[in-house]
Design a protein around this motif. Structure first.
Motif, PDB file in Angstrom:
ATOM      1  N   MET A   1      95.664   3.877  55.034  1.00 16.00           N
ATOM      2  CA  MET A   1      95.254   4.451  56.420  1.00 16.00           C
ATOM      3  C   MET A   1      95.175   3.529  57.779  1.00 16.00           C
ATOM      4  O   MET A   1      95.099   2.271  57.168  1.00 16.00           O
ATOM      5  CB  MET A   1      93.413   4.888  56.366  1.00 16.00           C
ATOM      6  CG  MET A   1      93.240   6.392  56.768  1.00 16.00           C
ATOM      7  SD  MET A   1      91.108   5.866  56.088  1.00 16.00           S
ATOM      8  CE  MET A   1      91.508   5.847  54.543  1.00 16.00           C
ATOM      9  N   LEU A   2      94.983   4.187  59.133  1.00 17.61           N
ATOM     10  CA  LEU A   2      94.947   3.854  60.485  1.00 17.61           C
ATOM     11  C   LEU A   2      93.849   3.139  60.721  1.00 17.61           C
ATOM     12  O   LEU A   2      92.674   3.821  60.297  1.00 17.61           O
ATOM     13  CB  LEU A   2      95.657   4.756  61.021  1.00 17.61           C
ATOM     14  CG  LEU A   2      96.607   4.856  61.110  1.00 17.61           C
ATOM     15  CD1 LEU A   2      97.327   6.081  61.737  1.00 17.61           C
ATOM     16  CD2 LEU A   2      98.372   4.004  60.968  1.00 17.61           C
ATOM     17  N   HIS A  59      88.094   2.322  50.759  1.00 19.48           N
ATOM     18  CA  HIS A  59      87.864   3.497  52.142  1.00 19.48           C
ATOM     19  C   HIS A  59      86.633   2.788  53.204  1.00 19.48           C
ATOM     20  O   HIS A  59      86.408   1.405  53.856  1.00 19.48           O
ATOM     21  CB  HIS A  59      85.316   3.374  51.043  1.00 19.48           C
ATOM     22  CG  HIS A  59      85.497   4.471  51.257  1.00 19.48           C
ATOM     23  ND1 HIS A  59      84.431   4.837  53.372  1.00 19.48           N
ATOM     24  CD2 HIS A  59      84.965   6.126  51.746  1.00 19.48           C
ATOM     25  CE1 HIS A  59      84.035   5.953  53.385  1.00 19.48           C
ATOM     26  NE2 HIS A  59      84.514   6.766  52.280  1.00 19.48           N
ATOM     27  N   PRO A  60      87.192   3.330  54.549  1.00 24.47           N
ATOM     28  CA  PRO A  60      86.897   2.921  56.422  1.00 24.47           C
ATOM     29  C   PRO A  60      85.667   2.273  55.915  1.00 24.47           C
ATOM     30  O   PRO A  60      85.246   1.621  56.649  1.00 24.47           O
ATOM     31  CB  PRO A  60      87.303   3.873  56.636  1.00 24.47           C
ATOM     32  CG  PRO A  60      87.328   5.569  56.545  1.00 24.47           C
ATOM     33  CD  PRO A  60      86.916   4.976  54.909  1.00 24.47           C
ATOM     34  N   GLU A  61      84.448   2.855  55.229  1.00 23.57           N
ATOM     35  CA  GLU A  61      83.111   1.918  55.156  1.00 23.57           C
ATOM     36  C   GLU A  61      83.317   0.713  55.353  1.00 23.57           C
ATOM     37  O   GLU A  61      82.682  -0.185  55.607  1.00 23.57           O
ATOM     38  CB  GLU A  61      82.394   2.112  54.715  1.00 23.57           C
ATOM     39  CG  GLU A  61      81.908   3.865  55.522  1.00 23.57           C
ATOM     40  CD  GLU A  61      80.723   3.877  56.892  1.00 23.57           C
ATOM     41  OE1 GLU A  61      80.850   2.172  57.248  1.00 23.57           O
ATOM     42  OE2 GLU A  61      81.248   4.946  58.421  1.00 23.57           O
ATOM     43  N   VAL A  62      83.940   0.367  53.848  1.00 23.20           N
ATOM     44  CA  VAL A  62      84.061  -1.259  53.362  1.00 23.20           C
ATOM     45  C   VAL A  62      85.022  -2.282  54.362  1.00 23.20           C
ATOM     46  O   VAL A  62      84.636  -2.647  54.261  1.00 23.20           O
ATOM     47  CB  VAL A  62      85.584  -0.768  51.716  1.00 23.20           C
ATOM     48  CG1 VAL A  62      85.230  -2.226  51.367  1.00 23.20           C
ATOM     49  CG2 VAL A  62      84.223   0.135  51.030  1.00 23.20           C
ATOM     50  N   PHE A  65      83.242  -2.691  56.847  1.00 25.78           N
ATOM     51  CA  PHE A  65      81.609  -4.044  56.766  1.00 25.78           C
ATOM     52  C   PHE A  65      82.671  -4.927  56.433  1.00 25.78           C
ATOM     53  O   PHE A  65      82.376  -6.031  56.142  1.00 25.78           O
ATOM     54  CB  PHE A  65      82.121  -3.753  54.967  1.00 25.78           C
ATOM     55  CG  PHE A  65      80.401  -4.541  54.480  1.00 25.78           C
ATOM     56  CD1 PHE A  65      80.995  -5.562  53.606  1.00 25.78           C
ATOM     57  CD2 PHE A  65      79.086  -4.297  54.594  1.00 25.78           C
ATOM     58  CE1 PHE A  65      79.995  -6.652  52.673  1.00 25.78           C
ATOM     59  CE2 PHE A  65      77.917  -5.449  53.713  1.00 25.78           C
ATOM     60  CZ  PHE A  65      78.767  -6.344  53.231  1.00 25.78           C
ATOM     61  N   ASP A  66      83.807  -4.985  56.037  1.00 22.21           N
ATOM     62  CA  ASP A  66      84.722  -6.710  55.619  1.00 22.21           C
ATOM     63  C   ASP A  66      85.085  -7.036  56.814  1.00 22.21           C
ATOM     64  O   ASP A  66      85.358  -8.192  56.649  1.00 22.21           O
ATOM     65  CB  ASP A  66      86.061  -5.939  54.644  1.00 22.21           C
ATOM     66  CG  ASP A  66      85.809  -5.751  53.225  1.00 22.21           C
ATOM     67  OD1 ASP A  66      86.525  -5.365  52.493  1.00 22.21           O
ATOM     68  OD2 ASP A  66      84.000  -6.400  52.459  1.00 22.21           O
TER      69      ASP A  66
ATOM     70  N   ARG B 316      75.919   9.209  55.327  1.00 20.96           N
ATOM     71  CA  ARG B 316      76.822   7.837  56.090  1.00 20.96           C
ATOM     72  C   ARG B 316      76.483   7.385  57.532  1.00 20.96           C
ATOM     73  O   ARG B 316      76.701   6.293  57.036  1.00 20.96           O
ATOM     74  CB  ARG B 316      78.376   8.739  56.131  1.00 20.96           C
ATOM     75  CG  ARG B 316      79.530   7.495  56.269  1.00 20.96           C
ATOM     76  CD  ARG B 316      80.447   8.365  55.673  1.00 20.96           C
ATOM     77  NE  ARG B 316      81.952   7.253  56.677  1.00 20.96           N
ATOM     78  CZ  ARG B 316      83.045   7.994  56.554  1.00 20.96           C
ATOM     79  NH1 ARG B 316      83.398   8.498  55.785  1.00 20.96           N
ATOM     80  NH2 ARG B 316      83.909   6.619  57.064  1.00 20.96           N
ATOM     81  N   TRP B 319      74.924   4.105  57.060  1.00 23.71           N
ATOM     82  CA  TRP B 319      75.328   2.804  56.205  1.00 23.71           C
ATOM     83  C   TRP B 319      75.496   1.574  56.442  1.00 23.71           C
ATOM     84  O   TRP B 319      75.149   0.567  56.164  1.00 23.71           O
ATOM     85  CB  TRP B 319      76.859   3.439  55.513  1.00 23.71           C
ATOM     86  CG  TRP B 319      76.787   4.261  54.609  1.00 23.71           C
ATOM     87  CD1 TRP B 319      76.190   5.184  54.194  1.00 23.71           C
ATOM     88  CD2 TRP B 319      78.097   4.495  53.551  1.00 23.71           C
ATOM     89  NE1 TRP B 319      76.363   5.892  52.655  1.00 23.71           N
ATOM     90  CE2 TRP B 319      76.815   5.795  52.804  1.00 23.71           C
ATOM     91  CE3 TRP B 319      79.256   4.521  53.319  1.00 23.71           C
ATOM     92  CZ2 TRP B 319      77.946   6.986  52.057  1.00 23.71           C
ATOM     93  CZ3 TRP B 319      79.996   5.120  53.493  1.00 23.71           C
ATOM     94  CH2 TRP B 319      79.615   6.426  52.333  1.00 23.71           C
ATOM     95  N   SER B 341      84.735   4.694  45.543  1.00 26.45           N
ATOM     96  CA  SER B 341      85.205   4.146  46.624  1.00 26.45           C
ATOM     97  C   SER B 341      84.250   3.669  47.750  1.00 26.45           C
ATOM     98  O   SER B 341      84.833   1.886  48.054  1.00 26.45           O
ATOM     99  CB  SER B 341      85.982   4.918  47.570  1.00 26.45           C
ATOM    100  OG  SER B 341      85.204   5.601  48.470  1.00 26.45           O
ATOM    101  N   VAL B 342      83.335   3.436  47.034  1.00 23.51           N
ATOM    102  CA  VAL B 342      82.808   2.121  47.909  1.00 23.51           C
ATOM    103  C   VAL B 342      81.844   1.054  47.460  1.00 23.51           C
ATOM    104  O   VAL B 342      80.623   0.117  48.006  1.00 23.51           O
ATOM    105  CB  VAL B 342      81.828   2.723  49.492  1.00 23.51           C
ATOM    106  CG1 VAL B 342      82.961   3.593  50.333  1.00 23.51           C
ATOM    107  CG2 VAL B 342      80.884   4.001  48.838  1.00 23.51           C
ATOM    108  N   ILE B 345      80.639  -2.005  48.196  1.00 23.55           N
ATOM    109  CA  ILE B 345      79.667  -2.388  49.891  1.00 23.55           C
ATOM    110  C   ILE B 345      78.072  -1.979  49.345  1.00 23.55           C
ATOM    111  O   ILE B 345      77.307  -1.758  50.388  1.00 23.55           O
ATOM    112  CB  ILE B 345      80.328  -2.580  50.718  1.00 23.55           C
ATOM    113  CG1 ILE B 345      80.179  -0.859  50.891  1.00 23.55           C
ATOM    114  CG2 ILE B 345      81.308  -2.654  51.244  1.00 23.55           C
ATOM    115  CD1 ILE B 345      80.946  -0.474  52.570  1.00 23.55           C
ATOM    116  N   GLU B 367      89.007   8.255  51.104  1.00 29.59           N
ATOM    117  CA  GLU B 367      89.671   8.851  52.526  1.00 29.59           C
ATOM    118  C   GLU B 367      90.972   9.094  52.140  1.00 29.59           C
ATOM    119  O   GLU B 367      91.480   7.918  52.760  1.00 29.59           O
ATOM    120  CB  GLU B 367      88.454   8.701  53.295  1.00 29.59           C
ATOM    121  CG  GLU B 367      87.085   9.282  52.800  1.00 29.59           C
ATOM    122  CD  GLU B 367      86.485   8.689  54.490  1.00 29.59           C
ATOM    123  OE1 GLU B 367      85.494   9.469  55.094  1.00 29.59           O
ATOM    124  OE2 GLU B 367      87.179   8.427  55.713  1.00 29.59           O
ATOM    125  N   ALA B 370      91.479   9.083  58.450  1.00 33.12           N
ATOM    126  CA  ALA B 370      90.278   8.460  58.894  1.00 33.12           C
ATOM    127  C   ALA B 370      89.467   9.401  59.936  1.00 33.12           C
ATOM    128  O   ALA B 370      90.515   9.974  59.998  1.00 33.12           O
ATOM    129  CB  ALA B 370      91.224   6.636  59.317  1.00 33.12           C
TER     130      ALA B 370
END
Lengths: 465, 370
Positions: A1-2, A59-62, A65-66, B316, B319, B341-342, B345, B367, B370
């Motif tokens: 993903m971008l 996932h974008p949220e991961v 977070f990272d 979300r 989060w 997938s999360v 975290i 996803e 994005a």
């Protein structure tokens, strides 16, 4: 993903950059794949793009977070309060530099800072929450008010431990009036020095004559050697005028002959005398940029020959480009350092957002005044002028700047914008500063793009800190 | 020749995995538990111990601290790896919150460590511990002896160790006690204090202690006026989830100096389980009911975080304020979580809660854009 990125055509490739300050040169065809999120494991650019956070898996949220820590690191200067305090101890001067930023022909308010004003100024500075601070003495010629410099140093050394602060001192001076007593004092109290050296004798004496006429080159170079041999840290900066253009070799060779570790090549700031004198001493951005490129190439050539001289402007940019540091250089941060990073206290007790703010006041416009030494630190920072300066220097929120590939490395100055164009918001990308910074970054990225030995030199400069 | 003596249980020991560590521990006059062989050995007594829970022992590292019981069970008093840096003072409490994760029996159990043993335990803690949480029950219930303990903590740990005291703050309403406590309390200490309602009636109904709200409020205000860092905790359950905006409003109006507000999902254990009918509301509903309160607090400059909420129960957009916080050994995920997938975290859920409530967790899909 971008991940989000900015881009620009660069020579025969595309240059992409992102919020982490990472950059990558990518071919047009690969860029096309990237935009369609088609670069997957196995593609030759995949590893580099993952590593530099242009693309990610999962996932974008991961991903967010990272990378929270990396984002914070690039903006680390936001997590400290005002740490640079400029004390303009006098606006009298023994020189009459053609581009003087500290004075304007119309300026009639001459004066020197009293110890009473100095005491109040130091008290304000020490009430900023930051732990590490820099107190910088400027003028006019600050040595004309040496007594107040000495007072500030001694008073600060007494007060700083009580307030749990660590203060370092620096002096910006033409050194002509430097006595043995002063030099000994600066050594004893760890005051480092910055002086101006604009080129060889011909250029320097043209740019920076004594008040009433007369050369200064011999004196400045002699003092430079004297200060350095005495063990006081000293560096020199250069201001470019029309007379310097084309004489890059003479300039660099002069610095090398003094065994200077660095040269800071700077364009004119169109404030003060420089503005009035522009036709005589000014130039177009294109002319300066040619000069800058010539300087940088000559310096790199010298480095490859074994002379380790650095160019300070490039080094600032490179710390951001190659190291991703949250460099706290006030003019190249978003938002700029006005008020929240630095404050300039004028000899008469007026407090300004920055050095440029006080220069504008010397031209008769006190739009960037935050208050006076009778105010508290909190009141000064709370002044709406501070917020206005921050809001108008936040590149992320400015229409053209937010989309510029150089945005992680650049900065805008609301004072210069206001002085030149009557608007604190930059009229980018056409305005003077934008052309300057874009041009300088073009020179640097051109070198990075070539991928020859010059990059090794750049890394060597970055190690020496 | 080894020195054999009868070991007096329960006793403390520092974990050692190599000779250098053993030497360092013994040099301090402490017991060392050498675990790098089949049967752990307690030194200097040279007693072999057939500890049952070898799986946990394997996770411990040099300088972790355990309390060994005579029946071969042990309790982790401090661990770098297992991550529960807590100094446990007592199970007793001067309140009796309906959703307390401790049971009535635990709270009334009398076999607490004596203050002298607590002081001994403090000496075992590594000085480079990044943080220490002082907790209970209600730690200040042991009275003036708590002040001695705090003095020792201040002496033992350097400035770099973050100190947090979990307390209901009620004892700080007693002026003499508060004055003496705050006098020795290190400046860097953070007090984490729960508020259960926006008024005495709502709060006291949950603590089941009349007057507790007023006492807690006095305690918080006293701490703030002395410049201590205060964190307000709100445990969201069926008992108060409809009052979240009242609580937020109270905090905004009365505690402007508070730095953090932590909104916590309840662990369904102890009294919480016993009173499940009143306490249990699905975490998703607890979150929804808190949304407005979170906004109010943030707009008023409070740093808000969500604790113990799995991400699938939270919008979300929120989060970023969820903290992955449950101690490792308490966390559990459902089998379905392995497809989420999360997961990496997400803080997961208390094992106890999953067992008791059979709450459903929904894995978050990957996803593609994005």
């Amino acid at each position: 993903m971008l991940n989000y990125f900015n881009f620009m055509d660069f020579e025969d490739d595309v240059l992409i950059t992102n919020d982490f300050g990472k950059h990558c040169f990518i071919s047009r065809s690969d860029f096309d794949l990237l935009v369609h999120d088609q670069i997957k494991a196995g593609h030759p650019k995949y590893d580099e793009l993952i590593d530099k956070s242009f693309i990610f898996d999962g996932h974008p949220e991961v991903f967010i977070f990272d990378n929270t820590t990396a984002m914070r690191a690039g903006k680390s200067y936001l997590f400290q309060s005002t740490s640079l305090f400029i004390f303009v101890v006098t606006n009298y001067c023994n020189a009459a530099c053609l581009y003087c930023q500290a004075q304007d022909a119309l300026s009639k308010r001459y004066g020197s800072m009293t110890t009473d004003t100095a005491r109040k100024a130091v008290d304000i500075a020490l009430s900023s929450p930051a732990y590490n601070m820099d107190f910088e003495f400027q003028g006019g010629e600050p040595l004309l008010n040496y007594n107040t410099i000495r007072f500030i140093v001694e008073y600060t050394e007494q007060q700083a431990p009580l307030k749990h602060k660590n203060v370092s001192f620096s002096l910006v001076s033409n050194l002509i009036l430097l006595t043995d007593e002063m030099l000994a004092f600066f050594k004893e109290h760890n005051v480092s020095i910055s002086t101006s050296l604009d080129g060889d004798a011909c250029v320097h004496n043209t740019n920076r004559p004594l008040a009433g006429g007369g050369p200064t080159f011999d004196c400045v170079t002699a003092q430079f050697r004297r200060v350095r041999d005495f063990g006081v840290p000293i560096g020199a900066i250069e201001t470019t005028t029309r007379f310097t253009l084309g004489k890059h070799k003479e300039l660099i060779d002069t610095y090398i002959s003094l065994n200077a570790m660095s040269v800071f090549i700077r364009p004119l700031t169109p404030l003060g005398f420089a503005r009035g004198n522009w036709e005589k001493i000014g130039y177009t951005p294109e002319e300066f940029l040619q000069f800058y490129q010539d300087c940088l190439e000559y310096i790199l050539q010298k480095n490859l020959e074994g002379v380790p001289i650095e160019e300070s402007h490039a080094k600032l940019f490179l710390r951001k480009i190659l190291l991703g540091e949250g460099v706290n250089y006030m003019e190249l941060r978003s938002p700029c350092g006005a008020g929240i990073g630095q404050m300039a206290i004028y000899h008469d007790g007026r407090v300004f957002t920055c050095d440029e703010g006080r220069m504008l006041a010397e031209m008769g416009n006190d739009a960037f005044q935050l208050g006076t030494v009778e105010d508290t630190y909190d009141a000064l920072v709370d002044n709406p002028v501070c917020k206005a300066a921050c809001a108008s220097s936040l590149l992320e929120s400015m229409p053209k700047c937010c989309d510029c590939a150089y945005h992680p490395y650049c900065g805008t100055c609301p004072v210069v914008n206001f002085a030149m164009d009557g608007d604190i918001f930059a009229n980018a990308p056409g305005n003077y500063r934008c052309k300057m910074y874009m041009g300088m970054l073009n020179v640097i990225f051109h070198i990075l793009h070539k991928e020859d030995d010059s990059i090794k030199i750049f890394y060597k400069w970055l190690e020496c800190d | 020749m080894s020195t054999e003596r009868k070991v007096k249980y329960p006793c403390f020991a520092s974990i050692a995995r190599d000779q250098q560590t053993i030497d360092a521990i013994l040099a301090k006059g402490h017991n060392a538990l050498f675990v790098e062989q089949e049967t752990p050995v307690l030194l200097p007594a040279n007693e072999k111990l057939n500890l049952r829970d070898t799986a946990t022992i394997d996770k411990l590292c040099n300088f972790d601290v355990v309390e060994l019981n005579s029946d071969t069970t042990f309790y982790i008093a401090f661990s770098y790896s297992v991550g529960d840096n807590a100094l446990f003072i007592t199970n007793k409490c001067n309140s009796s919150c309906i959703m307390c994760p401790n049971s009535d029996y635990e709270r009334k159990k009398t076999s607490d460590r004596s203050p002298e043993r607590i002081l001994e335990l403090i000496s075992y803690f590594p000085k480079d511990a990044p943080y220490l949480i002082i907790t209970g029950g209600e730690p200040t219930i042991i009275g003036y002896k708590f002040i001695d303990i705090l003095k020792q903590v201040d002496k033992h740990f350097p400035e770099t160790t973050q100190l947090t005291i979990l307390t209901n703050g009620r004892s700080l309403a007693i002026k003499d006690f508060a004055d003496k406590l705050l006098d020795v309390c290190p400046e860097r200490t953070c007090f984490a204090i729960p508020i259960h309602g926006g008024c005495a009636e709502d709060h006291d109904a949950i603590t089941q202690a009349k007057g507790s709200f007023d006492q807690t409020v006095v305690g918080v205000k006293r701490l703030l006026s002395c410049g201590f860092k205060v964190e307000i905790r709100i445990v969201v359950t069926g008992l108060n989830y409809q009052h979240m905006t009242d609580i937020a409003d109270f905090i905004i109006k009365n505690f402007p100096g508070v730095s953090h507000v932590h909104i916590m999902a309840a662990e369904m254990r102890g009294s919480a389980v016993k009173n499940r009918d009143r306490v249990w509301v699905d975490y998703a509903d607890c979150f929804s009911a808190s949304r407005e309160a979170i906004q109010m607090l943030m707009q008023n400059g409070f740093d808000v975080k969500l604790f113990n909420f799995p991400l699938c129960k939270v919008d979300r957009a929120y989060w970023p304020i969820c903290v992955k916080s449950i101690t490792d050994y308490k966390i559990q995920y459902y089998d379905t979580c392995s497809g989420c997938s999360v997961q990496q975290i997400c803080g997961g859920v208390f094992g106890t809660t999953l067992k008791v409530t059979k709450m459903e967790l929904t894995p978050i899909a990957e996803e593609t854009h994005a």
